[in-house]
Design a protein around this motif. Structure first.
Motif, PDB file in Angstrom:
ATOM      1  N   PRO A  36       0.893  -1.217  -0.097  1.00  7.98           N
ATOM      2  CA  PRO A  36      -0.055  -0.185   0.021  1.00  7.98           C
ATOM      3  C   PRO A  36       0.856   1.037   0.260  1.00  7.98           C
ATOM      4  O   PRO A  36       0.585   2.462  -0.743  1.00  7.98           O
ATOM      5  CB  PRO A  36      -0.772  -0.097   1.437  1.00  7.98           C
ATOM      6  N   ALA A  37       2.073   1.302   0.610  1.00 17.22           N
ATOM      7  CA  ALA A  37       2.797   2.507   0.672  1.00 17.22           C
ATOM      8  C   ALA A  37       3.716   2.682  -0.433  1.00 17.22           C
ATOM      9  O   ALA A  37       3.600   3.613  -1.112  1.00 17.22           O
ATOM     10  CB  ALA A  37       3.719   2.440   1.981  1.00 17.22           C
ATOM     11  N   THR A 189      11.339   1.214   4.291  1.00 21.65           N
ATOM     12  CA  THR A 189      12.598   0.534   4.564  1.00 21.65           C
ATOM     13  C   THR A 189      12.437   0.056   6.132  1.00 21.65           C
ATOM     14  O   THR A 189      12.878  -1.078   6.387  1.00 21.65           O
ATOM     15  CB  THR A 189      13.715   1.444   4.499  1.00 21.65           C
ATOM     16  N   ARG A 190      11.832   0.675   6.623  1.00 20.69           N
ATOM     17  CA  ARG A 190      11.538   0.228   8.113  1.00 20.69           C
ATOM     18  C   ARG A 190      10.798  -1.000   8.170  1.00 20.69           C
ATOM     19  O   ARG A 190      11.109  -2.049   8.920  1.00 20.69           O
ATOM     20  CB  ARG A 190      10.974   1.267   9.127  1.00 20.69           C
ATOM     21  N   VAL A 191       9.734  -0.947   7.568  1.00 17.50           N
ATOM     22  CA  VAL A 191       8.800  -2.213   7.494  1.00 17.50           C
ATOM     23  C   VAL A 191       9.563  -3.425   7.035  1.00 17.50           C
ATOM     24  O   VAL A 191       9.588  -4.589   7.719  1.00 17.50           O
ATOM     25  CB  VAL A 191       7.476  -1.910   6.449  1.00 17.50           C
ATOM     26  N   ASP A 192      10.456  -3.258   6.065  1.00 21.22           N
ATOM     27  CA  ASP A 192      11.079  -4.274   5.313  1.00 21.22           C
ATOM     28  C   ASP A 192      12.130  -4.745   6.349  1.00 21.22           C
ATOM     29  O   ASP A 192      12.498  -6.324   6.223  1.00 21.22           O
ATOM     30  CB  ASP A 192      11.663  -3.911   3.968  1.00 21.22           C
ATOM     31  N   ARG A 291       3.702  -7.612   5.584  1.00 21.29           N
ATOM     32  CA  ARG A 291       4.156  -6.226   5.004  1.00 21.29           C
ATOM     33  C   ARG A 291       2.987  -5.290   4.556  1.00 21.29           C
ATOM     34  O   ARG A 291       3.060  -3.847   4.897  1.00 21.29           O
ATOM     35  CB  ARG A 291       4.944  -6.417   3.660  1.00 21.29           C
ATOM     36  N   ASP A 292       1.974  -5.775   4.104  1.00 22.44           N
ATOM     37  CA  ASP A 292       0.903  -4.934   3.592  1.00 22.44           C
ATOM     38  C   ASP A 292       0.001  -4.308   4.788  1.00 22.44           C
ATOM     39  O   ASP A 292      -0.414  -3.188   4.825  1.00 22.44           O
ATOM     40  CB  ASP A 292      -0.043  -5.763   2.966  1.00 22.44           C
ATOM     41  N   ARG A 293      -0.099  -5.297   5.863  1.00 27.31           N
ATOM     42  CA  ARG A 293      -0.888  -4.738   7.112  1.00 27.31           C
ATOM     43  C   ARG A 293       0.021  -3.783   7.757  1.00 27.31           C
ATOM     44  O   ARG A 293      -0.695  -2.656   8.191  1.00 27.31           O
ATOM     45  CB  ARG A 293      -0.660  -5.914   7.985  1.00 27.31           C
ATOM     46  N   LEU A 294       1.433  -3.677   7.683  1.00 29.71           N
ATOM     47  CA  LEU A 294       2.128  -2.693   8.438  1.00 29.71           C
ATOM     48  C   LEU A 294       2.206  -1.369   7.714  1.00 29.71           C
ATOM     49  O   LEU A 294       2.243  -0.502   8.124  1.00 29.71           O
ATOM     50  CB  LEU A 294       3.456  -3.337   8.628  1.00 29.71           C
ATOM     51  N   GLN A 295       2.420  -1.626   6.375  1.00 29.78           N
ATOM     52  CA  GLN A 295       2.390  -0.412   5.486  1.00 29.78           C
ATOM     53  C   GLN A 295       1.158   0.288   5.235  1.00 29.78           C
ATOM     54  O   GLN A 295       1.040   1.456   5.445  1.00 29.78           O
ATOM     55  CB  GLN A 295       2.839  -0.954   3.915  1.00 29.78           C
ATOM     56  N   GLN A 296      -0.169  -0.447   5.490  1.00 29.40           N
ATOM     57  CA  GLN A 296      -1.361  -0.093   5.708  1.00 29.40           C
ATOM     58  C   GLN A 296      -1.650   0.784   6.710  1.00 29.40           C
ATOM     59  O   GLN A 296      -2.397   1.921   6.694  1.00 29.40           O
ATOM     60  CB  GLN A 296      -2.819  -0.864   5.580  1.00 29.40           C
TER      61      GLN A 296
END
Length: 314
Positions: A36-37, A189-192, A291-296
């Protein structure tokens, strides 16, 4: 999931401009579905091959105009720019077939992804050749600013300045100073790098993936990015050794540098096992879900700001 090749666009643009020519490291084109981001980055910054070609021409023309203002002649030349369209690559990066043939895309690459310039006559060579050392120094300073003579291997970033830096900003915008973009990229980058790898489901999938890799004859890797990073490190060490001793860069009968074929075979075997184990353990699916949940979460908290930012590029 972290991929050394991950980027916001599926077009690679490599500029080889007089006075600062450099062969780019081979980079695979990203194949994963953006989160999402990342979708906001693509919406704002993504370009097609046609966009990149037009931008290169506009940038060269802007460089020429800037140099003329300072009393120097510069002939726009786009022959050193190379464009890679992901849609034209077969087999596509990210597929098992690509892994079997090219690994991660470091020691071997399909023809369409090779950023190699064809030797030819640069229209600016004659201009430079007629200059005295003092004139050449002034010319390069005007063209590149403080980037002249900078050693990219000495640590830190080399920021383009001079007419080339001004032209890039004029054509592509001053994105490096864009606080919305910087914050968005930092969060991705933080999420990854931090948040997703420590997610419970991702950690469990990584354990299953690591066991699968050991069974396939590739022990010692904790996560899929570890395997890719190891392949990159071996490729970098191979090139560093040649840089230290050019005699090691001799070509073999196959047209490759001696030792490169073996390195490419090892990389392909590792990448293929990585692909198979990711498929078997659903590693990519689990990672993408986390990743999608955290970016969302970030997108939800900054949606108005992000929407307004994307609108400025439309």
């Amino acid at each position: 999931m972290y991929r050394r090749a991950a980027a916001a666009v599926a077009v690679v643009l490599v500029g080889l401009v007089v006075g600062c020519a450099r062969q780019a490291e081979p980079q695979p084109v990203p194949s994963r579905v953006p989160g999402p981001a990342e979708a906001y980055l693509e919406a704002a910054l993504g370009v097609t091959s046609d966009d990149a070609a037009a931008g290169a021409l506009h940038m060269e023309e802007a460089v020429a105009a800037c140099m003329a203002e300072q009393g120097f002649e510069y002939v726009p030349d786009t022959s050193g720019y190379h464009y890679v369209d992901a849609a034209a690559i077969d087999p596509p990066p990210g597929s098992r077939e690509f892994a079997e043939l090219y690994g991660y895309g470091f020691a071997a690459l399909p023809e369409e992804m090779r950023a190699e310039s064809t030797p030819g006559v640069n229209p600016n060579d004659a201009i430079l050749g007629a200059m005295s050392p003092e004139e050449l120094e002034a010319y390069q300073q005007a063209l590149w600013g403080d980037a002249v003579g900078a050693d990219p291997d000495a640590g830190g970033e080399v920021d383009l300045a001079g007419c080339f830096g001004a032209a890039r900003e004029q054509v592509w915008g001053d994105r490096e100073e864009d606080p919305v973009r910087l914050a968005l990229e930092e969060e991705i980058t933080r999420v990854d790098a931090e948040a997703a790898p420590t997610d419970a489901a991702v950690s469990a999938a990584a354990g299953r993936w690591s066991a699968c890799m050991s069974d396939a004859g590739h022990p010692g890797y904790g996560t899929s990015p570890d395997a890719e990073e190891a392949a990159w490190d071996r490729w970098t060490a191979f090139n560093d050794a040649i840089a230290a001793d050019p005699a090691l860069g001799q070509e073999g009968p196959d047209g490759l540098i001696l030792g490169q074929a073996g390195l490419a075979d090892d990389e392909a075997a590792l990448a293929t096992a990585d692909w198979d184990c990711r498929a078997e353990t659903r590693y990519d699916d689990v990672w993408q879900e986390a990743r999608d949940r955290l970016q969302q979460e970030y997108v939800d908290a900054h949606r108005a700001e992000l929407d307004a930012w994307v609108e400025t590029f439309s």
